[in-house]
Design an enzyme around this catalytic site. Structure first.
Site, short mmCIF file in Angstrom:
data_model
loop_
_atom_site.label_atom_id
_atom_site.label_comp_id
_atom_site.label_asym_id
_atom_site.label_seq_id
_atom_site.Cartn_x
_atom_site.Cartn_y
_atom_site.Cartn_z
N SER A 65 21.69 -9.44 -8.79
CA SER A 65 21.69 -10.73 -8.16
C SER A 65 22.00 -10.80 -6.71
O SER A 65 22.61 -9.84 -6.23
CB SER A 65 22.78 -11.82 -8.99
OG SER A 65 22.56 -12.00 -10.28
N ALA A 118 22.57 -18.10 -9.85
CA ALA A 118 22.42 -19.41 -10.27
C ALA A 118 24.10 -19.99 -10.24
O ALA A 118 24.01 -21.12 -10.26
CB ALA A 118 22.04 -19.36 -11.78
N HIS A 155 15.32 -17.83 -16.09
CA HIS A 155 14.15 -17.10 -16.72
C HIS A 155 13.31 -18.38 -17.50
O HIS A 155 12.95 -19.29 -16.91
CB HIS A 155 14.79 -16.27 -18.14
CG HIS A 155 15.69 -15.31 -17.38
ND1 HIS A 155 15.32 -14.54 -16.40
CD2 HIS A 155 16.80 -14.52 -18.09
CE1 HIS A 155 16.34 -13.57 -16.30
NE2 HIS A 155 17.14 -13.63 -17.09
#
Length: 283
Positions: A65, A118, A155
């Site tokens: 990430s 996120a 996703h």
């Protein structure tokens, strides 16, 4: 680059078992491109595991990430190929009721990991929220059941959520694009800094060629990626892959690099990450 790199040890390449990563690495996995003498061992793990492993420098090259880069920049540099950028779309804040973002202030929101982009995007968007960590595929069921009032889905859930009794509150990629004019940086591929420079450059070229091959041979690459699609139909899988394997993935460019730097700089300024990492891009 034409000569083979003198490096005999297989390079452990970490990426997630998702359709977009499978599409990206199709040509490499199936021997469709020149690897300049490099050998690879594909290591498939969820992104949170790869983030944690990166803190140990466990793999020579790995997807992580963008958020995690703040914690591993001393060990890894960013490859300019292989990034996942949400250009006007991204992780989606959902709720069990039709509410505004303001109505979720102070509420508990499920997130797919504290090192995920996120999570960081949510905290930039809504600093006052409380969070609880859940597996990414458990978040939508938890919102539906009322276990949590809201959650951030990633996703394929970004595409399939209209099929379920949930409400879209805020697309964090839309918010970031409106605020900055840039794509939301979500995932990057990185390479260990202690590797020889020629290995780093060769890996950059291999990544570029693998992505370019799949974009140029979309049907066969998508067919391979479908086996990682967690039951998605072809049209949905193709849309999902197109969201995260595109021109930004082929090369970050100046705008992509600026977005990564801005994302982490704002996070540092707001106290969400402990240090502002040095930014090094391998191209």
């Amino acid at each position: 680059m034409t000569s083979n790199v003198l490096w005999t040890t297989p390079i452990k390449l970490g990426h997630s078992p998702d359709a977009d990563d499978a599409f990206m690495f199709y040509a490499l996995a199936k021997g469709k491109i020149d690897t300049y003498g490099l050998q690879f061992e594909h290591v498939l793990r969820d992104i949170q595991t790869l983030n944690e492993w990166a803190k140990e420098g466990k793999l020579e090259t790995t997807a992580i990430s963008v958020h995690a880069y703040a914690y591993v920049a001393g060990k890894y540099a960013v490859l300019t190929h292989g990034a996942s950028m949400g250009d006007g779309y991204g992780p989606l804040l959902i709720a069990g009721k039709d509410v505004t973002p303001q109505q979720l202030e102070g509420k508990t929101i499920a997130v797919p990991g504290l090192m995920t982009s996120a999570y960081l995007a949510l905290k930039l968007f809504m600093p006052g929220c409380n969070t609880v960590v859940m597996d990414f595929d458990a978040i939508m069921p938890a919102v539906i059941s009322g276990e949590v009032e809201a959650g951030v889905i990633i996703h394929e859930g970004q595409l399939t959520h209209p099929n379920y009794p949930v409400f879209a509150v805020q697309d964090l990629g839309v918010w970031w694009k409106n605020d900055t004019g840039l794509p939301l940086p979500l995932g990057i591929n990185t390479i260990r800094r202690d590797l020889p420079e020629e290995v780093k450059l060769a890996m950059s070229q291999v990544m570029y060629q693998s992505i370019a091959y799949s974009l140029g041979h979309r049907t066969e690459a998508l067919e391979y990626a479908m086996s990682f699609g967690r039951g998605l139909d072809t049209a949905t899988a193709d849309k999902f892959v197109g969201m995260y394997v595109n021109e930004w993935t082929l090369d970050l460019g100046d705008a992509g690099k600026r977005s990564i730097e801005l994302f982490l700089t704002r996070s540092y300024e707001q106290g969400l990450i402990p240090v502002l990492p040095p930014f090094e891009f391998v191209a």
